[in-house]
Motif scaffolding. Structure first.
Motif, PDB file in Angstrom:
ATOM      1  N   THR A 154      14.734  70.345  81.098  1.00  0.00           N
ATOM      2  CA  THR A 154      14.941  71.791  81.013  1.00  0.00           C
ATOM      3  C   THR A 154      16.220  72.174  81.762  1.00  0.00           C
ATOM      4  OG1 THR A 154      13.430  71.896  82.866  1.00  0.00           O
ATOM      5  CG2 THR A 154      12.553  72.540  80.741  1.00  0.00           C
ATOM      6  N   PRO A 155      16.874  73.284  81.344  1.00  0.00           N
ATOM      7  CA  PRO A 155      18.069  73.716  82.081  1.00  0.00           C
ATOM      8  C   PRO A 155      17.719  73.985  83.532  1.00  0.00           C
ATOM      9  CG  PRO A 155      17.365  75.391  80.487  1.00  0.00           C
ATOM     10  CD  PRO A 155      16.581  74.162  80.209  1.00  0.00           C
ATOM     11  N   ARG A 156      18.535  73.546  84.432  1.00  0.00           N
ATOM     12  CA  ARG A 156      18.184  73.605  85.845  1.00  0.00           C
ATOM     13  C   ARG A 156      18.531  74.974  86.441  1.00  0.00           C
ATOM     14  NH1 ARG A 156      18.787  68.103  89.036  1.00  0.00           N
ATOM     15  NH2 ARG A 156      17.144  67.058  87.894  1.00  0.00           N
ATOM     16  N   VAL A 157      17.558  75.529  87.133  1.00  0.00           N
ATOM     17  CA  VAL A 157      17.769  76.800  87.812  1.00  0.00           C
ATOM     18  C   VAL A 157      18.405  76.474  89.163  1.00  0.00           C
ATOM     19  CG1 VAL A 157      16.642  78.924  88.542  1.00  0.00           C
ATOM     20  CG2 VAL A 157      15.611  77.512  86.764  1.00  0.00           C
ATOM     21  N   ALA A 158      19.363  77.286  89.586  1.00  0.00           N
ATOM     22  CA  ALA A 158      19.937  77.078  90.911  1.00  0.00           C
ATOM     23  C   ALA A 158      18.846  77.215  91.953  1.00  0.00           C
ATOM     24  CB  ALA A 158      21.035  78.108  91.171  1.00  0.00           C
ATOM     25  N   VAL A 159      18.873  76.359  92.964  1.00  0.00           N
ATOM     26  CA  VAL A 159      17.779  76.310  93.921  1.00  0.00           C
ATOM     27  C   VAL A 159      17.554  77.667  94.590  1.00  0.00           C
ATOM     28  CG1 VAL A 159      17.006  75.268  96.074  1.00  0.00           C
ATOM     29  CG2 VAL A 159      18.058  73.860  94.326  1.00  0.00           C
ATOM     30  N   ASP A 160      18.621  78.314  95.013  1.00  0.00           N
ATOM     31  CA  ASP A 160      18.462  79.584  95.749  1.00  0.00           C
ATOM     32  C   ASP A 160      17.799  80.654  94.895  1.00  0.00           C
ATOM     33  OD1 ASP A 160      19.427  78.756  98.135  1.00  0.00           O
ATOM     34  OD2 ASP A 160      21.533  79.142  97.600  1.00  0.00           O
ATOM     35  N   THR A 195       4.977  75.994  90.407  1.00  0.00           N
ATOM     36  CA  THR A 195       4.589  74.677  90.930  1.00  0.00           C
ATOM     37  C   THR A 195       5.612  73.636  90.533  1.00  0.00           C
ATOM     38  OG1 THR A 195       2.328  75.366  90.486  1.00  0.00           O
ATOM     39  CG2 THR A 195       2.653  73.079  91.091  1.00  0.00           C
ATOM     40  N   ARG A 196       5.972  73.691  89.262  1.00  0.00           N
ATOM     41  CA  ARG A 196       6.897  72.692  88.740  1.00  0.00           C
ATOM     42  C   ARG A 196       8.257  72.781  89.429  1.00  0.00           C
ATOM     43  NH1 ARG A 196       7.155  69.625  83.591  1.00  0.00           N
ATOM     44  NH2 ARG A 196       9.251  68.781  83.743  1.00  0.00           N
ATOM     45  N   PHE A 197       8.714  74.015  89.630  1.00  0.00           N
ATOM     46  CA  PHE A 197      10.018  74.194  90.276  1.00  0.00           C
ATOM     47  C   PHE A 197       9.976  73.674  91.711  1.00  0.00           C
ATOM     48  CE2 PHE A 197      12.630  76.781  93.088  1.00  0.00           C
ATOM     49  CZ  PHE A 197      13.898  76.485  92.587  1.00  0.00           C
ATOM     50  N   MET A 198       8.959  74.103  92.456  1.00  0.00           N
ATOM     51  CA  MET A 198       8.904  73.756  93.878  1.00  0.00           C
ATOM     52  C   MET A 198       8.696  72.251  94.087  1.00  0.00           C
ATOM     53  SD  MET A 198       9.399  76.492  95.603  1.00  0.00           S
ATOM     54  CE  MET A 198       8.731  76.599  97.247  1.00  0.00           C
ATOM     55  N   TRP A 199       8.144  71.602  93.071  1.00  0.00           N
ATOM     56  CA  TRP A 199       7.823  70.184  93.206  1.00  0.00           C
ATOM     57  C   TRP A 199       9.090  69.323  93.259  1.00  0.00           C
ATOM     58  CZ3 TRP A 199       3.810  67.521  94.615  1.00  0.00           C
ATOM     59  CH2 TRP A 199       3.719  66.167  94.309  1.00  0.00           C
ATOM     60  N   ARG A 230      15.086  68.267  94.833  1.00  0.00           N
ATOM     61  CA  ARG A 230      16.173  69.063  95.449  1.00  0.00           C
ATOM     62  C   ARG A 230      15.609  70.256  96.205  1.00  0.00           C
ATOM     63  NH1 ARG A 230      18.325  72.745  91.104  1.00  0.00           N
ATOM     64  NH2 ARG A 230      16.669  72.794  89.557  1.00  0.00           N
ATOM     65  N   VAL A 231      14.457  70.796  95.732  1.00  0.00           N
ATOM     66  CA  VAL A 231      13.828  71.893  96.479  1.00  0.00           C
ATOM     67  C   VAL A 231      13.275  71.353  97.785  1.00  0.00           C
ATOM     68  CG1 VAL A 231      12.052  73.670  96.404  1.00  0.00           C
ATOM     69  CG2 VAL A 231      13.286  73.059  94.329  1.00  0.00           C
ATOM     70  N   ALA A 232      12.740  70.129  97.725  1.00  0.00           N
ATOM     71  CA  ALA A 232      12.246  69.505  98.960  1.00  0.00           C
ATOM     72  C   ALA A 232      13.381  69.356  99.961  1.00  0.00           C
ATOM     73  CB  ALA A 232      11.633  68.138  98.635  1.00  0.00           C
ATOM     74  N   PHE A 252      14.207  72.680 101.556  1.00  0.00           N
ATOM     75  CA  PHE A 252      13.303  73.103 102.629  1.00  0.00           C
ATOM     76  C   PHE A 252      13.234  72.087 103.753  1.00  0.00           C
ATOM     77  CE2 PHE A 252      11.737  75.962  99.378  1.00  0.00           C
ATOM     78  CZ  PHE A 252      11.451  77.097 100.088  1.00  0.00           C
ATOM     79  N   GLY A 253      13.838  70.929 103.544  1.00  0.00           N
ATOM     80  CA  GLY A 253      13.803  69.890 104.574  1.00  0.00           C
ATOM     81  C   GLY A 253      12.408  69.312 104.776  1.00  0.00           C
ATOM     82  N   THR A 254      11.687  69.109 103.654  1.00  0.00           N
ATOM     83  CA  THR A 254      10.338  68.552 103.752  1.00  0.00           C
ATOM     84  C   THR A 254      10.398  67.129 104.316  1.00  0.00           C
ATOM     85  OG1 THR A 254       9.914  69.772 101.731  1.00  0.00           O
ATOM     86  CG2 THR A 254       8.207  68.231 102.452  1.00  0.00           C
ATOM     87  N   SER A 255       9.495  66.836 105.250  1.00  0.00           N
ATOM     88  CA  SER A 255       9.480  65.496 105.844  1.00  0.00           C
ATOM     89  C   SER A 255       8.839  64.496 104.887  1.00  0.00           C
ATOM     90  CB  SER A 255       8.708  65.518 107.157  1.00  0.00           C
ATOM     91  OG  SER A 255       7.345  65.706 106.886  1.00  0.00           O
ATOM     92  N   ALA A 256       9.099  63.228 105.132  1.00  0.00           N
ATOM     93  CA  ALA A 256       8.574  62.192 104.249  1.00  0.00           C
ATOM     94  C   ALA A 256       7.054  62.172 104.255  1.00  0.00           C
ATOM     95  CB  ALA A 256       9.123  60.829 104.657  1.00  0.00           C
TER      96      ALA A 256
END
Lengths: 562, 411
Positions: free
Chosen positions: A10-16, A204-208, A211-213, A216-220
């Motif tokens: 799908t076309p990618r939405v800018a993260v912000d 859900t799909r976007f946040m998953w 690059r969104v991780a 937000f700096g999600t830890s491993a």
């Protein structure tokens, strides 16, 4: 291996922009949560039952709080916000998706699908055969990778499946189902649910995304937890909804007077349990005193004669106590009857003489054949006038001097003294083969050296069995005894089919606790009391399970079955 | 056990061993043999004494064999009459007959043609009625008899010698029986429920059971693979706690869940619908363990290589792990199949309106074979149909099934 994840096309939405959209979506969620909370508290008592109302309110509060946290965190770009947002959106997606399917009639439509399938059973069987064919061809392919044939066979299989599928659709005629879905999807509530499902699914799909991780700096470890829960979620949601939730609910209901229909629901504390378990013992002067010597509400369970004094034992729920007595007798007879043959037969089958696998398979068949069919067959065998059991006893009496058949065929199932015994026979017949296989597994852990040593010492078959096999199988025996007991305690199906003239008959001779529970809950309409019976039964069963648990713990240290 | 020794004693023990095994096997197989043969019997055949394992039908022979045209004619024997040996074809069931009773033995009946006998002119008084005395032929000798009634009966022709024929009441003859399975039992029991055609509607129940079983097995496989993988391979917070809860859940007997599940089904309006037999059973703690154990046994290196290759976890699961886990999936499918196909208690509780369109096989059989059952042959046809698929599945999947039944508990 070319396993690179292709990712969404799908076309990618800018993260912000995407994150802001998700945050806005969460704000919508907060608003919706507050509205539904207000609606639930405003609606009158008659519109919603109290329990449902409470549930809706709690659910709304939870939704509101979750959305609020997600919205705030997402705006502030907090590290944990992604997790909160993902969990909230995912659960919302599952709930709204299920609600949508419910509104579209997809669940209850399975029954209607059965009608279609019934019309198109032949093409369906062709599809099944085709799929099996593909599977078998695949197996051939796996074994002979160089052979050119199987690939073509496999393609032919898929072709068959495709053709049969077309035939199936034509024969099943799904037009009615499709038009029903078309009708329902245009309703505003359904459209609203669809919108919620789509939005939460998209969020859900976007946040998953990775690059969104990163954003937000999600830890491993957090990433691990999320993916672990994602994999577990179908299982866990089903488990909570159809197992854990109902289990708690059952415990709650057992403290209520709870009718299936109507509004007769009131908290009664432990009354249900007291009613089930109450006994009263009183002495009487006459041998067969009636209910009048007991406390009010009690009925005679049995008469006792201790040292010349007549006693009357009474219970508030006589049928339940009779069922406990029956199941105890059943347990004492049926468990050894299904375990002892298994012990002996497994010792023979473990000897690796030719043909043992055939016997093992034969012995196993009764336990897979289906209890209803088995009970129906035995009902005919036990038949008093033309049944095989009586006939064979009669013939045995002609040959063997010690068999003394009655002149008239014995009515096995309708006689008080033999009805339960007949159930024991059926139960043992059904289960000894399964137990034999359990024992065979135990045999594998007996060191072969023991038998070799016994052989050298010249021990005979009986000595080997008595001094090596039985002691070495101690842990297996314990396990088999416990599982068979747990099975026996829940006796229901056999009695339901075989007892006569009514389930549990004659004269309650075959009533079991599960039967008593069934009758209270679904014929007597007293589900609160029946739940209490279920928990009493559960505690009895748990005693056996607990014993097994303890044994396994001990056995683990002393070289038990591994 | 050590039965490998040589010598006469060992041989004796071996023979005893096999005799014991065969006796037990007969005890196991015999009820199934009764079921299968009964399913091919006529209903009257089931309730004859002594019981038999052979489905029989009334013998007939082609009409041409006794010099007639038309439909096959039934065959009878006269076991009590030494003067009428062999088999006799009933060529006319509606011949005009007369019953004579000899005056010296009024209990005896001589059946003859309606025109037989010559009046002697004398009369005799029987039960206050005056009757003519006839001189009739009684197996070669002439006896005095009176004609007790005119009736219709059978004209029998000897099969061995079609020129010989006798007249007698049909119920004085015994129908000859021969091997004859009745296949219509199966078509009747499968046919749509209809008192006129004797259809029992098992076909619809069979469809429903197939549908329920397939969906339950598919659901169990999918949820168990996903859950088992999560427990085996993904390190996440709360994993051990959730796993412990799953482990504990196996100890809960289903009886405890019956009532709350019933209430739940009422709330979502799934009562009396096949979906109530499917969705709640698409999740299995046992299957999740099975898959977890299997995934734990797969070397981690395979997965790590794929991860380094840039594959996502779900790709690894479906492309790498699942193909390797085929034996475990086969085991799970077999267990799921047997459970779903044979389950009875829950369908009894939840499919309770008596609507045959929603019933499953076990339920239909229990009503059909229940206390008010009449068509026992059809009940057994249904029973055989219900038992065949699980037994076949077991025989084919034995390898997976037997080994894992054993290991399931003993771990």
């Amino acid at each position: 291996m070319g396993l690179r994840d292709r990712g969404p096309r799908t076309p990618r939405v800018a993260v912000d922009t995407g994150v802001q959209l998700v945050a806005a979506w969460h704000l919508v969620g907060v608003a919706a949560g507050i509205v539904s909370m207000l609606l639930a508290s405003r609606s009158g008592d008659d519109a919603l039952p109290a329990v449902i109302k409470l549930f809706v309110q709690v659910f709304s509060i939870a939704v509101t709080v979750a959305h609020l946290a997600a919205a705030y965190g997402t705006f502030r770009r907090m590290r944990r916000a992604r997790t909160v947002s993902l969990v909230t959106n995912y659960l919302l997606f599952v709930v709204s998706g299920s609600a949508l399917l419910h509104q579209l009639g997809a669940f209850t439509g399975i029954g209607k699908f059965g009608t279609g399938l019934n019309k198109a059973f032949l093409p369906f069987m062709v599809i099944v055969v085709g799929l099996l064919w593909v599977l078998v061809a695949g197996q051939l392919l796996a074994k002979k990778p160089l052979a050119a044939g199987p690939n073509g066979l496999r393609r032919a299989g898929w072709g068959l499946v495709a053709l049969a599928s077309v035939w199936f659709v034509i024969a099943a005629d799904p037009s009615g189902m499709l038009s029903m879905i078309g009708d329902r999807i245009t309703q505003p509530l359904t459209l609203g649910t669809l919108a919620v499902a789509l939005c939460s699914g998209a969020a859900t799909r976007f946040m998953w995304q990775r690059r969104v991780a990163v954003h937000f700096g999600t830890s491993a470890s957090e990433e691990q937890t999320l993916s672990g829960l994602a994999f577990l979620s179908p299982n866990l949601i089903g488990f909570s909804f159809f197992f854990a939730g109902p289990l708690l609910f059952s415990l709650v209901v057992s403290f209520f007077e709870w009718k299936t229909t109507g509004t007769g629901r009131s908290f009664v504390g432990i009354d249900n349990y007291v009613r089930a378990l109450s006994l009263d013992l009183s002495s009487s002067d006459v041998a067969n005193a009636g209910n009048e010597v007991l406390k009010p509400g009690y009925q005679v369970l049995m008469h006792l004669d201790w040292f010349g004094q007549n006693w009357v034992l009474g219970a508030r729920d006589v049928e339940f106590w009779i069922s406990l007595r029956n199941i105890t007798i059943f347990l004492v007879l049926a468990v050894p009857a299904s375990v002892l043959p298994a012990l002996v037969l497994s010792s023979i089958l473990a000897s690796r003489l030719p043909g043992m696998k055939v016997f093992r398979a034969i012995y196993f068949i009764p336990s897979v054949a289906g209890v209803i069919g088995v009970a129906i067959i035995w009902g005919q065998l036990f038949q008093s006038t033309v049944g095989w059991i009586n006939y064979l006893i009669l013939r045995a009496g002609e040959i063997l001097p010690f068999v003394d058949p009655p002149a008239e065929g014995h009515p096995w199932l309708s006689s008080n003294s033999t009805a339960l015994l007949s159930m024991v026979v059926v139960f043992a017949w059904m289960n000894f083969g399964f137990n034999t296989v359990l024992y065979l597994a135990g045999h594998q852990s007996i060191p072969k050296e023991l038998y070799e040593a016994a052989d050298i010492d010249g021990a005979n078959v009986w000595q080997v069995f008595r001094r090596i096999t039985v002691p070495q199988l101690r842990n297996t025996t314990f396990y088999v005894l416990i599982t068979t007991s747990i099975l026996a305690l829940q006796l229901f199906d056999i009695v339901w089919i075989l007892s006569t003239p009514e389930p549990g008959g004659p004269n309650n001779a075959t009533t079991t606790p599960v039967l008593a529970l069934y009758e209270e809950a679904f014929q007597g309409n007293d589900q609160g009391y029946a739940s209490a019976l279920a928990w009493v039964l559960f505690l009895i069963i748990f005693g056996f399970t607990f014993a097994q648990f303890r044994q396994q713990k001990d056995g683990a240290t002393s070289g038990g079955v591994s | 056990m050590s039965v490998r020794r040589k010598g006469p004693k060992a041989t004796a023990i071996r023979i005893i061993t096999y005799v014991l095994l065969v006796v037990v096997a007969v005890v196991v197989v015999f009820p199934f043999a009764v079921a299968v043969t009964t399913s091919f019997k006529r209903n009257t055949d089931i309730f004859t004494y002594p019981p038999s394992l052979i489905p029989k039908k009334d013998s007939t022979i082609p009409a041409a064999d006794v010099g007639l045209d038309g439909d096959p004619v039934p065959v009878f024997t006269f076991p009590a009459r030494d003067d009428r040996p062999g088999r006799w074809a009933l060529v006319d069931a509606d011949a005009s007959l007369a019953e004579f009773r000899p005056l010296d033995d009024l209990e005896r009946v001589i059946v003859l043609d309606v025109k037989a006998g010559e009046k002697t002119g004398a009369t005799v008084t029987i039960d206050g009625e005056e009757e003519d005395v006839f001189l009739v032929d009684d197996g070669g000798t002439q006896v005095e008899a009176y004609r007790s009634r005119l009736t219709s009966g059978g004209l029998f022709v000897s099969v061995d010698d079609p020129s010989t024929s006798v007249l007698d009441l049909v119920n004085f003859a015994t129908p000859a029986r021969e091997f004859g399975p009745r296949f219509a039992n199966f078509t009747e029991v499968l046919a749509e429920k209809d008192p006129e055609t004797n259809g029992k509607g098992v076909g619809r129940s069979l469809t429903n059971t197939v549908l329920v079983t397939i969906l339950v097995v598919l659901g169990q496989i999918i949820t168990s693979i996903l859950g088992g993988y999560a427990f085996a391979r993904v390190q996440f917070k709360g994993r051990s706690t959730i796993f412990l809860v799953y482990l504990g859940s196996v100890m809960i007997p289903f009886v405890v869940l019956i009532i709350p599940l019933f209430q739940l089904m009422l709330q979502v309006n799934w009562r009396d619908n096949l979906v109530a037999l499917i969705i709640p059973f698409a999740f299995t703690a046992y299957g999740t363990f099975l898959m977890r154990q299997f995934f734990l046994g797969i070397p981690a290196e395979i997965e790590e290589a794929a991860l380094l290759d840039g594959a996502s976890r779900s790709t690894i699961l479906w492309k790498v792990m699942v193909p390797l886990a085929r034996p475990a999936i086969a085991t799970l499918a077999t267990f799921g199949f047997l459970y779903a196909w044979n389950s009875f208690f829950w369908p009894l509780v939840i499919i309770n309106s008596g609507n045959p369109d929603n019933a499953v096989l076990s339920l239909t059989l229990s009503t059909l074979g229940g206390r008010s059952s009449t068509d026992t042959n059809l009940v057994f046809a249904g029973t055989v149909l219900a038992m065949t698929p699980p037994i076949l599945v077991f025989l084919f999947a034995q390898r997976y099934f037997v080994e894992n039944s054993a290991s399931s508990g003993l771990k």
